[in-house]
Design a protein around this motif. Structure first.
Motif, PDB file in Angstrom:
ATOM      1  N   UNK A   1       0.822  -1.215   0.000  1.00  0.00           N
ATOM      2  CA  UNK A   1       0.000   0.000   0.000  1.00  0.00           C
ATOM      3  C   UNK A   1       0.854   1.262   0.000  1.00  0.00           C
ATOM      4  N   UNK A   2       2.059   1.178   0.573  1.00  0.00           N
ATOM      5  CA  UNK A   2       2.911   2.362   0.673  1.00  0.00           C
ATOM      6  C   UNK A   2       4.000   2.387  -0.389  1.00  0.00           C
ATOM      7  N   UNK A   3       3.926   1.471  -1.365  1.00  0.00           N
ATOM      8  CA  UNK A   3       4.956   1.381  -2.407  1.00  0.00           C
ATOM      9  C   UNK A   3       4.370   1.736  -3.772  1.00  0.00           C
ATOM     10  N   UNK A   4       5.170   2.355  -4.639  1.00  0.00           N
ATOM     11  CA  UNK A   4       4.688   2.612  -6.005  1.00  0.00           C
ATOM     12  C   UNK A   4       4.295   1.301  -6.692  1.00  0.00           C
ATOM     13  N   UNK A   5       3.311   1.374  -7.565  1.00  0.00           N
ATOM     14  CA  UNK A   5       2.828   0.169  -8.235  1.00  0.00           C
ATOM     15  C   UNK A   5       3.927  -0.487  -9.070  1.00  0.00           C
ATOM     16  N   UNK A   6       4.811   0.302  -9.664  1.00  0.00           N
ATOM     17  CA  UNK A   6       5.894  -0.277 -10.459  1.00  0.00           C
ATOM     18  C   UNK A   6       6.821  -1.123  -9.591  1.00  0.00           C
ATOM     19  N   UNK A   7       7.050  -0.705  -8.333  1.00  0.00           N
ATOM     20  CA  UNK A   7       7.878  -1.492  -7.414  1.00  0.00           C
ATOM     21  C   UNK A   7       7.174  -2.789  -7.026  1.00  0.00           C
ATOM     22  N   UNK A   8       5.858  -2.706  -6.829  1.00  0.00           N
ATOM     23  CA  UNK A   8       5.085  -3.903  -6.489  1.00  0.00           C
ATOM     24  C   UNK A   8       5.122  -4.896  -7.651  1.00  0.00           C
ATOM     25  N   UNK A   9       5.000  -4.392  -8.878  1.00  0.00           N
ATOM     26  CA  UNK A   9       5.036  -5.258 -10.057  1.00  0.00           C
ATOM     27  C   UNK A   9       6.381  -5.963 -10.183  1.00  0.00           C
ATOM     28  N   UNK A  10       7.474  -5.215  -9.954  1.00  0.00           N
ATOM     29  CA  UNK A  10       8.798  -5.827 -10.020  1.00  0.00           C
ATOM     30  C   UNK A  10       8.969  -6.879  -8.929  1.00  0.00           C
ATOM     31  N   UNK A  11       8.507  -6.567  -7.725  1.00  0.00           N
ATOM     32  CA  UNK A  11       8.618  -7.532  -6.617  1.00  0.00           C
ATOM     33  C   UNK A  11       7.839  -8.805  -6.921  1.00  0.00           C
ATOM     34  N   UNK A  12       6.623  -8.639  -7.451  1.00  0.00           N
ATOM     35  CA  UNK A  12       5.801  -9.801  -7.789  1.00  0.00           C
ATOM     36  C   UNK A  12       6.477 -10.646  -8.868  1.00  0.00           C
ATOM     37  N   UNK A  13       7.061  -9.995  -9.872  1.00  0.00           N
ATOM     38  CA  UNK A  13       7.741 -10.737 -10.945  1.00  0.00           C
ATOM     39  C   UNK A  13       8.921 -11.524 -10.397  1.00  0.00           C
ATOM     40  N   UNK A  14       9.655 -10.947  -9.467  1.00  0.00           N
ATOM     41  CA  UNK A  14      10.799 -11.657  -8.884  1.00  0.00           C
ATOM     42  C   UNK A  14      10.339 -12.904  -8.136  1.00  0.00           C
ATOM     43  N   UNK A  15       9.260 -12.784  -7.381  1.00  0.00           N
ATOM     44  CA  UNK A  15       8.736 -13.937  -6.640  1.00  0.00           C
ATOM     45  C   UNK A  15       8.191 -14.991  -7.595  1.00  0.00           C
TER      46      UNK A  15
END
Length: 403
Positions: free
Chosen positions: A161-175
């Motif tokens: 919720x406190x992170x930019x959506x682009x950072x969330x997308x990158x994190x999800x892709x890594x996982x």
């Protein structure tokens, strides 16, 4: 850490000789010649390389047959690894010597390398690597390669919720690049989604293909995008995921978007290891995003025919809407939900397609258009009698073959 790549040397074959050096002839004559190979490995991506790491040695059979190895090497990687479109595994194989090894080093067997797409490693973790010496075969290795997301990725998923959506997308892709990512994804589905064995197998296959596309798409995000820009880049993938989830829902009264949100929350929580909080408003905005493309074309019939679309089943008032939908699919390189084949390629629609049109007065064309593989949607309709994307009642005559 910034993540880790593990390489397990699972099996090997063909290691019956190493580079000849003085005095090796003596051991051959006396019958004492043994090959005890070990492997040195490193990773390379762009200008970056890891340190070389070495396995322990094993004793190879003298007949060059396959034998088990089972040694694993772990390589810490930097954050730029996750932005690479491919990486290379370099392997060097040596023959472990006793006294001669101390004096002159171990004898060289051969070397090999393979280039890998990080987006496909999860679905194909096992790789064969040919070992060559002076251009000739010297053996073969079977490697199992796995990627572990950095701790930061899990932290972002826990506090998205406190992170930019682009950072969330990158994190999800890594996982999602982990080999068991689809297993974890399926295990996180809400309890009401009880699937038959055949349906679960099909949904798993669809998610595997979707994960590959998602990881590829996130490579195009620089990391500096605004939430609006990220939504614009990813909304087609979000819609595709929503269509897959819709295939799991048996009741037409269930809200598919609510199920997607619940499913993602459960998956994020499982990956983060603690309760994850989603920016639900942002997620729903991503799921409902639409793009108007191609509406109002001067001659939609002519353009559809050029794309290989048969217009015999389409009234004049439908043709603009269908053209707009195909143009949208072309721009987004969309894949059909059942077959995972690209809907439009090189300006031509794939063969064997149908459309389902729903009246929508609020849209530019008056219709929402859904594209399906004809045989697949007919089988679906015969079994369930509702549209897999909208959950609305679906009759056989609503399916209009066009390709």
């Amino acid at each position: 850490m910034d993540g880790r790549v593990s390489i397990e040397i699972q099996r090997a074959c063909g290691f019956s000789s190493s580079e000849y050096r003085l005095f090796d002839i003596t051991t051959r004559v006396l019958g004492f010649r043994r090959i005890r190979p070990y492997v040195k490995c490193r990773l390379e991506w762009g200008p970056t390389s890891t340190e070389m790491q070495s396995t322990s040695f094993v004793e190879a059979p003298g007949d060059e047959s396959w034998f088990d190895w089972g040694d694993k090497l772990a390589f810490p990687v930097r954050s730029d690894f996750w932005k690479a479109s491919r990486f290379k595994v370099v392997a060097e194989v040596f023959d472990k010597r006793e006294l001669q090894g101390v004096v002159r080093g171990d004898s060289f067997i051969g070397t090999g390398e393979i280039f890998l797409d990080p987006n496909t490693v999860a679905s194909s973790p096992q790789q064969g690597l040919k070992v060559l010496r002076e251009g000739k075969s010297a053996g073969e290795l079977i490697l199992a390669i796995t990627m572990e997301a950095p701790d930061q990725a899990r932290a972002i998923m826990a506090a998205s919720t406190s992170c930019p959506l682009t950072s969330v997308a990158h994190a999800l892709a890594q996982v999602l690049r982990a080999p068991n990512a689809v297993d974890l994804l399926m295990a996180a589905r809400p309890p009401m989604l009880e699937l038959s064995e055949d349906t679960e197998s099909e949904v798993r296959r669809l998610f595997q293909a979707w994960v590959h596309r998602f990881c590829q798409q996130t490579l195009q995000l620089s990391g500096g995008e605004t939430d609006e820009q990220t939504i614009g880049a990813l909304w087609k993938l979000a819609r595709s995921a929503q269509e897959i989830v819709a295939c799991c829902v048996r009741s037409s009264t269930d809200d598919v978007q609510d199920i997607v949100v619940a499913w993602l929350r459960s998956f994020f929580t499982g990956c983060a290891g603690k309760e994850a909080h989603l920016n639900e408003a942002r997620l729903r905005g991503l799921l409902t995003m639409r793009e108007q493309t191609g509406a109002g074309h001067a001659n939609p019939r002519e353009e559809l025919l050029r794309m290989g679309v048969n217009v015999d089943n389409l009234r004049n008032d439908m043709q603009n809407a269908v053209l707009a939908r195909f143009k949208e699919a072309e721009q987004g390189s969309e894949e059909e939900v059942f077959t995972c084949e690209q809907i439009v390629q090189d300006g031509r629609a794939m063969p064997g397609l149908s459309v389902v049109l729903r009246r929508c007065p609020g849209s530019d064309s008056g219709f929402n258009v859904f594209i399906y593989h004809t045989d697949s949607i007919r089988k679906w309709q015969a079994n369930f009698s509702y549209d897999p994307c909208t959950r609305a009642a679906l009759r056989a005559e609503d399916i209009l073959p066009i390709c």
